[in-house]
Design a protein around this motif. Structure first.
Motif, PDB file in Angstrom:
ATOM      1  N   ARG A   9       0.864  -1.173   0.000  1.00 48.21           N
ATOM      2  CA  ARG A   9       0.000   0.000   0.000  1.00 48.21           C
ATOM      3  C   ARG A   9       0.901   1.225   0.000  1.00 48.21           C
ATOM      4  O   ARG A   9       1.848   1.313   0.774  1.00 48.21           O
ATOM      5  CB  ARG A   9      -0.902   0.012   1.234  1.00 48.21           C
ATOM      6  CG  ARG A   9      -1.905   1.151   1.217  1.00 48.21           C
ATOM      7  CD  ARG A   9      -2.958   0.941   2.285  1.00 48.21           C
ATOM      8  NE  ARG A   9      -2.356   0.904   3.616  1.00 48.21           N
ATOM      9  CZ  ARG A   9      -2.153   1.988   4.351  1.00 48.21           C
ATOM     10  NH1 ARG A   9      -2.488   3.161   3.917  1.00 48.21           N
ATOM     11  NH2 ARG A   9      -1.605   1.882   5.545  1.00 48.21           N
ATOM     12  N   CYS A  10       0.592   2.183  -0.893  1.00 45.65           N
ATOM     13  CA  CYS A  10       1.352   3.424  -0.956  1.00 45.65           C
ATOM     14  C   CYS A  10       0.843   4.379   0.120  1.00 45.65           C
ATOM     15  O   CYS A  10      -0.353   4.660   0.192  1.00 45.65           O
ATOM     16  CB  CYS A  10       1.211   4.057  -2.338  1.00 45.65           C
ATOM     17  SG  CYS A  10       2.017   5.665  -2.455  1.00 45.65           S
ATOM     18  N   GLU A  11       1.767   4.857   0.961  1.00 45.21           N
ATOM     19  CA  GLU A  11       1.362   5.748   2.056  1.00 45.21           C
ATOM     20  C   GLU A  11       1.024   7.146   1.549  1.00 45.21           C
ATOM     21  O   GLU A  11       0.362   7.916   2.236  1.00 45.21           O
ATOM     22  CB  GLU A  11       2.481   5.850   3.098  1.00 45.21           C
ATOM     23  CG  GLU A  11       2.836   4.524   3.753  1.00 45.21           C
ATOM     24  CD  GLU A  11       1.689   3.958   4.572  1.00 45.21           C
ATOM     25  OE1 GLU A  11       0.779   4.711   4.962  1.00 45.21           O
ATOM     26  OE2 GLU A  11       1.697   2.739   4.816  1.00 45.21           O
ATOM     27  N   ASP A  12       1.493   7.496   0.367  1.00 44.54           N
ATOM     28  CA  ASP A  12       1.255   8.839  -0.152  1.00 44.54           C
ATOM     29  C   ASP A  12      -0.053   8.951  -0.918  1.00 44.54           C
ATOM     30  O   ASP A  12      -0.843   9.851  -0.676  1.00 44.54           O
ATOM     31  CB  ASP A  12       2.432   9.273  -1.040  1.00 44.54           C
ATOM     32  CG  ASP A  12       3.657   9.617  -0.195  1.00 44.54           C
ATOM     33  OD1 ASP A  12       3.476   9.817   1.027  1.00 44.54           O
ATOM     34  OD2 ASP A  12       4.765   9.670  -0.737  1.00 44.54           O
ATOM     35  N   CYS A  13      -0.305   8.051  -1.844  1.00 40.96           N
ATOM     36  CA  CYS A  13      -1.550   8.148  -2.624  1.00 40.96           C
ATOM     37  C   CYS A  13      -2.563   7.087  -2.203  1.00 40.96           C
ATOM     38  O   CYS A  13      -3.678   7.063  -2.710  1.00 40.96           O
ATOM     39  CB  CYS A  13      -1.260   8.068  -4.126  1.00 40.96           C
ATOM     40  SG  CYS A  13      -0.707   6.458  -4.724  1.00 40.96           S
ATOM     41  N   GLU A  14      -2.181   6.216  -1.250  1.00 37.98           N
ATOM     42  CA  GLU A  14      -3.072   5.230  -0.640  1.00 37.98           C
ATOM     43  C   GLU A  14      -3.654   4.245  -1.641  1.00 37.98           C
ATOM     44  O   GLU A  14      -4.714   3.685  -1.442  1.00 37.98           O
ATOM     45  CB  GLU A  14      -4.190   5.919   0.153  1.00 37.98           C
ATOM     46  CG  GLU A  14      -3.622   6.743   1.299  1.00 37.98           C
ATOM     47  CD  GLU A  14      -4.719   7.293   2.209  1.00 37.98           C
ATOM     48  OE1 GLU A  14      -5.885   7.298   1.773  1.00 37.98           O
ATOM     49  OE2 GLU A  14      -4.403   7.691   3.323  1.00 37.98           O
ATOM     50  N   ARG A  33       8.956   1.301  -5.602  1.00 35.58           N
ATOM     51  CA  ARG A  33       8.360   2.632  -5.717  1.00 35.58           C
ATOM     52  C   ARG A  33       6.959   2.523  -6.282  1.00 35.58           C
ATOM     53  O   ARG A  33       6.674   1.649  -7.087  1.00 35.58           O
ATOM     54  CB  ARG A  33       9.210   3.522  -6.626  1.00 35.58           C
ATOM     55  CG  ARG A  33      10.509   3.946  -5.981  1.00 35.58           C
ATOM     56  CD  ARG A  33      11.254   4.950  -6.838  1.00 35.58           C
ATOM     57  NE  ARG A  33      12.517   5.317  -6.193  1.00 35.58           N
ATOM     58  CZ  ARG A  33      12.623   6.262  -5.252  1.00 35.58           C
ATOM     59  NH1 ARG A  33      11.541   6.924  -4.863  1.00 35.58           N
ATOM     60  NH2 ARG A  33      13.785   6.528  -4.703  1.00 35.58           N
ATOM     61  N   CYS A  34       6.116   3.465  -5.853  1.00 36.15           N
ATOM     62  CA  CYS A  34       4.756   3.520  -6.352  1.00 36.15           C
ATOM     63  C   CYS A  34       4.773   3.937  -7.820  1.00 36.15           C
ATOM     64  O   CYS A  34       5.333   4.983  -8.152  1.00 36.15           O
ATOM     65  CB  CYS A  34       3.954   4.516  -5.520  1.00 36.15           C
ATOM     66  SG  CYS A  34       2.291   4.775  -6.158  1.00 36.15           S
ATOM     67  N   PRO A  35       4.160   3.139  -8.718  1.00 33.87           N
ATOM     68  CA  PRO A  35       4.135   3.508 -10.135  1.00 33.87           C
ATOM     69  C   PRO A  35       3.204   4.686 -10.416  1.00 33.87           C
ATOM     70  O   PRO A  35       3.261   5.259 -11.497  1.00 33.87           O
ATOM     71  CB  PRO A  35       3.645   2.230 -10.831  1.00 33.87           C
ATOM     72  CG  PRO A  35       2.897   1.495  -9.784  1.00 33.87           C
ATOM     73  CD  PRO A  35       3.544   1.835  -8.463  1.00 33.87           C
ATOM     74  N   HIS A  36       2.373   5.065  -9.459  1.00 35.04           N
ATOM     75  CA  HIS A  36       1.406   6.147  -9.672  1.00 35.04           C
ATOM     76  C   HIS A  36       1.981   7.504  -9.283  1.00 35.04           C
ATOM     77  O   HIS A  36       1.817   8.482  -9.996  1.00 35.04           O
ATOM     78  CB  HIS A  36       0.127   5.876  -8.881  1.00 35.04           C
ATOM     79  CG  HIS A  36      -0.495   4.560  -9.219  1.00 35.04           C
ATOM     80  ND1 HIS A  36      -1.140   4.316 -10.419  1.00 35.04           N
ATOM     81  CD2 HIS A  36      -0.545   3.390  -8.526  1.00 35.04           C
ATOM     82  CE1 HIS A  36      -1.558   3.067 -10.439  1.00 35.04           C
ATOM     83  NE2 HIS A  36      -1.214   2.478  -9.311  1.00 35.04           N
ATOM     84  N   CYS A  37       2.656   7.580  -8.130  1.00 30.75           N
ATOM     85  CA  CYS A  37       3.148   8.867  -7.657  1.00 30.75           C
ATOM     86  C   CYS A  37       4.662   8.861  -7.435  1.00 30.75           C
ATOM     87  O   CYS A  37       5.241   9.899  -7.131  1.00 30.75           O
ATOM     88  CB  CYS A  37       2.416   9.287  -6.375  1.00 30.75           C
ATOM     89  SG  CYS A  37       2.848   8.278  -4.944  1.00 30.75           S
ATOM     90  N   GLY A  38       5.328   7.714  -7.592  1.00 31.73           N
ATOM     91  CA  GLY A  38       6.780   7.670  -7.475  1.00 31.73           C
ATOM     92  C   GLY A  38       7.280   7.610  -6.049  1.00 31.73           C
ATOM     93  O   GLY A  38       8.484   7.585  -5.811  1.00 31.73           O
TER      94      GLY A  38
HETATM   95 ZN   LIG Z   1       1.576   6.387  -4.641  1.00 35.68          ZN
END
Ligand SMILES: [Zn+2]
Length: 95
Positions: A9-14, A33-38
């Motif tokens: 789970r991405c803590e930045d974009c959830e 790394r999150c592919p959505h927000c990096g």
């Molecule tokens: Zn993210």
């Protein structure tokens, strides 16, 4: 060798992410790394979502493999193993 898939789970974009690596060695050295927000602020969720090759055949496992499952961190896998072993025992019963 089974290629690991991991659920994060991405803590930045959830968003929930399923990441996979070509090998265990890649996973050990890579920074996911999150592919959505990096973001690299990813939390690994409990348990595996997908295992290449489908469900394991616990009933025909060696005792050493069973032990490694029991000592693992996935309670769902332990339950699946116990269920399979129990069912195969019933099927093999003659009376
Ligand atoms: Zn993210």
């Amino acid at each position: 060798m089974t290629v690991p898939d991991y659920d994060f789970r991405c803590e930045d974009c959830e968003r929930r992410l399923l990441l996979h690596w070509r090998s265990v060695a890649d996973y050990a050295t890579a920074t996911p790394r999150c592919p959505h927000c990096g973001s690299d602020a990813l939390t690994r969720l409990i348990g595996r979502v997908g295992v290449s090759g489908g469900e394991r055949d616990y009933a025909s496992m060696s005792s050493a493999d069973m032990l490694s499952v029991l000592e693992g961190e996935d309670p769902g896998e332990v339950q699946a193993m116990q269920r399979q072993v129990h069912e195969s025992g019933d099927n093999n019963r003659l009376d």
